[in-house]
Write a protein that holds these residues in place. Sequence first.
Motif, PDB file in Angstrom:
ATOM      1  N   LEU A  53      42.414 -49.014 -34.408  1.00 46.85           N
ATOM      2  CA  LEU A  53      41.854 -47.544 -34.790  1.00 46.85           C
ATOM      3  C   LEU A  53      40.563 -47.649 -34.812  1.00 46.85           C
ATOM      4  N   PHE A  54      40.028 -46.237 -34.406  1.00 46.50           N
ATOM      5  CA  PHE A  54      38.593 -45.730 -34.258  1.00 46.50           C
ATOM      6  C   PHE A  54      38.097 -45.344 -35.706  1.00 46.50           C
ATOM      7  N   SER A  55      39.089 -45.645 -36.812  1.00 44.06           N
ATOM      8  CA  SER A  55      38.670 -45.211 -38.137  1.00 44.06           C
ATOM      9  C   SER A  55      38.672 -46.461 -38.911  1.00 44.06           C
ATOM     10  N   PRO A  56      37.520 -46.953 -39.464  1.00 44.36           N
ATOM     11  CA  PRO A  56      37.273 -47.998 -40.328  1.00 44.36           C
ATOM     12  C   PRO A  56      38.715 -47.979 -41.420  1.00 44.36           C
ATOM     13  N   ALA A  57      38.941 -49.428 -41.928  1.00 36.01           N
ATOM     14  CA  ALA A  57      40.162 -49.412 -42.891  1.00 36.01           C
ATOM     15  C   ALA A  57      39.633 -48.563 -44.312  1.00 36.01           C
ATOM     16  N   ARG A  58      38.384 -48.193 -44.645  1.00 34.77           N
ATOM     17  CA  ARG A  58      38.212 -47.505 -45.882  1.00 34.77           C
ATOM     18  C   ARG A  58      38.416 -46.048 -45.584  1.00 34.77           C
ATOM     19  N   TYR A  59      38.689 -45.482 -44.233  1.00 34.17           N
ATOM     20  CA  TYR A  59      39.197 -44.145 -44.211  1.00 34.17           C
ATOM     21  C   TYR A  59      40.437 -44.006 -43.299  1.00 34.17           C
ATOM     22  N   SER A  60      41.425 -45.091 -43.582  1.00 30.82           N
ATOM     23  CA  SER A  60      42.681 -45.136 -43.086  1.00 30.82           C
ATOM     24  C   SER A  60      43.865 -45.406 -44.242  1.00 30.82           C
ATOM     25  N   SER A  61      43.507 -45.069 -45.228  1.00 26.59           N
ATOM     26  CA  SER A  61      44.591 -45.126 -46.482  1.00 26.59           C
ATOM     27  C   SER A  61      45.480 -43.931 -46.648  1.00 26.59           C
ATOM     28  N   LEU A  62      46.467 -44.030 -47.003  1.00 25.54           N
ATOM     29  CA  LEU A  62      47.368 -43.042 -47.547  1.00 25.54           C
ATOM     30  C   LEU A  62      47.391 -43.033 -48.990  1.00 25.54           C
ATOM     31  N   PRO A  63      47.808 -41.916 -49.605  1.00 25.93           N
ATOM     32  CA  PRO A  63      47.588 -41.744 -51.150  1.00 25.93           C
ATOM     33  C   PRO A  63      48.154 -42.714 -52.068  1.00 25.93           C
ATOM     34  N   GLY A  64      47.232 -43.337 -52.873  1.00 24.55           N
ATOM     35  CA  GLY A  64      47.602 -44.428 -53.846  1.00 24.55           C
ATOM     36  C   GLY A  64      47.839 -45.635 -53.445  1.00 24.55           C
ATOM     37  N   MET A  65      47.157 -46.103 -52.347  1.00 23.18           N
ATOM     38  CA  MET A  65      47.423 -47.447 -51.873  1.00 23.18           C
ATOM     39  C   MET A  65      46.132 -47.676 -51.025  1.00 23.18           C
ATOM     40  N   ARG A  66      45.086 -48.568 -51.340  1.00 18.55           N
ATOM     41  CA  ARG A  66      44.073 -48.904 -50.327  1.00 18.55           C
ATOM     42  C   ARG A  66      44.646 -49.611 -49.239  1.00 18.55           C
ATOM     43  N   PHE A  67      44.129 -49.200 -47.923  1.00 19.93           N
ATOM     44  CA  PHE A  67      44.290 -50.158 -46.878  1.00 19.93           C
ATOM     45  C   PHE A  67      43.405 -51.504 -47.254  1.00 19.93           C
ATOM     46  N   PRO A  68      44.261 -52.579 -47.092  1.00 18.82           N
ATOM     47  CA  PRO A  68      43.620 -53.890 -47.622  1.00 18.82           C
ATOM     48  C   PRO A  68      42.609 -54.477 -46.542  1.00 18.82           C
ATOM     49  N   TRP A 213      30.275 -39.624 -41.852  1.00 22.33           N
ATOM     50  CA  TRP A 213      29.661 -38.425 -41.743  1.00 22.33           C
ATOM     51  C   TRP A 213      30.538 -37.229 -42.031  1.00 22.33           C
ATOM     52  N   PHE A 214      31.853 -37.392 -41.399  1.00 22.58           N
ATOM     53  CA  PHE A 214      32.835 -36.423 -41.338  1.00 22.58           C
ATOM     54  C   PHE A 214      33.314 -36.113 -42.749  1.00 22.58           C
ATOM     55  N   LYS A 215      33.299 -37.265 -43.766  1.00 19.08           N
ATOM     56  CA  LYS A 215      33.385 -36.980 -44.982  1.00 19.08           C
ATOM     57  C   LYS A 215      32.281 -36.599 -45.910  1.00 19.08           C
ATOM     58  N   HIS A 216      31.130 -37.037 -45.721  1.00 21.49           N
ATOM     59  CA  HIS A 216      30.005 -36.566 -46.598  1.00 21.49           C
ATOM     60  C   HIS A 216      29.649 -35.019 -46.118  1.00 21.49           C
ATOM     61  N   THR A 217      29.971 -34.691 -44.824  1.00 21.57           N
ATOM     62  CA  THR A 217      29.547 -33.167 -44.513  1.00 21.57           C
ATOM     63  C   THR A 217      30.657 -32.350 -44.855  1.00 21.57           C
ATOM     64  N   GLY A 218      31.719 -32.668 -45.045  1.00 20.65           N
ATOM     65  CA  GLY A 218      32.961 -31.721 -45.300  1.00 20.65           C
ATOM     66  C   GLY A 218      33.660 -31.343 -43.907  1.00 20.65           C
ATOM     67  N   PHE A 219      33.081 -31.935 -42.936  1.00 19.17           N
ATOM     68  CA  PHE A 219      33.924 -31.695 -41.624  1.00 19.17           C
ATOM     69  C   PHE A 219      35.266 -31.976 -41.508  1.00 19.17           C
ATOM     70  N   ASP A 220      35.442 -33.219 -42.261  1.00 17.13           N
ATOM     71  CA  ASP A 220      36.767 -33.759 -42.128  1.00 17.13           C
ATOM     72  C   ASP A 220      37.908 -32.700 -42.806  1.00 17.13           C
ATOM     73  N   ILE A 221      37.561 -32.030 -43.674  1.00 13.05           N
ATOM     74  CA  ILE A 221      38.512 -31.001 -44.475  1.00 13.05           C
ATOM     75  C   ILE A 221      38.204 -29.476 -44.071  1.00 13.05           C
TER      76      ILE A 221
END
Length: 348
Positions: A53-68, A213-221
């Motif tokens: 993945l090009f996204s870290p585990a902390r940004y690769s989770s589905l709703p309700g379950m953290r990527f371990p 940066w995607f998350k904290h700038t709001g670009f992701d959404i």
Amino acid sequence: MEHHADLIVIGAGQSGLATAALAPRHGFARTLVLEAADQVGGSWPRYYDSLTLFSPARYSSLPGMRFPGDGDRYPTRDEVVDYLRAYARHLDADIRTSTTVTSVLPRDGAWVVRTDDGAELTAPTVVAATGAFHSLYTPDVPGREQFDGRSLHAADYRSPEPFTGQRVVVVGGGNSAIQIAAELGTVAETTLASRRPIGWVKQRPLGRDVHWWFKHTGFDIAPLSRMLEKVPVSVLDDGHYRAALTAHGVERREMFTRLTPDGVMWANGTKEPADVIVWATGYRLTYPYLDGSGALDTDGRPRHHGGIATMPGLGFVGIEFQRSFSSNTLRGVGRDAAHVLSRLCRSR
């Protein structure tokens, strides 16, 4: 009409599983998930072996379950597959694998879903979450029928070893093309062909992963779907892949103009022999089971607004840029699923 479920979800990849997970929160008590493969996970189990993945585990989770595991690492294909299967085991849904949907048609204010084993299932609400992986796209290049070498799509590529000592041209300019070309370069004479120069993007600008940066700038959404569809493909890299291409002599060249019996012809008229062409050229979104339903336009594309179909009781999840930049990603598909389910719930 007696309904077999409140909601039928077609597809048990990341989109379908996220939809099933959120369904109870939106009033769908009985959810049925239909998956053509023999296990859940969508396209992930069939990607090439070394995919990372090009996204870290902390940004690769589905709703309700953290990527371990370590949130800053970049998970592998197999880690994603394990995560999705664990996720499915925790869902309050009836998941049926080895079940191919052949048609979805409206009838008497509900949807009739038929499967390849002859079953006929009904529900007032259906979400199509099958994605595009089964519809491989390769450009129509002159000379393809005359090419005597091997031609395969990236979906059929697994590892570099079978190509040892061969001359390979990888077509494409996205993340998959770069990863595949970089590892093929270790065992084969490899060239990368693309219509545009590679759009390299730093993985960690100013010391933070780009997804931070995607998350904290709001670009992701940001609701920029129509604009983003026209943005050239970019490749995230911490320097590893760019260095690997250089180290292994993988040259990037402008897309060839035609295939010849024994290779390719470049734009300047020169010919180069090739044993293999790997098409890392993506996929096209298709929903063959919705043919005749009225939910598709004349080109077979879904008629929808942000995943809400123009026909009552039908939604889509898992379309690239469906509502934002992060649509159809592990980190973003849950937001789209929640939006679609909330709208479908209110329209019942």
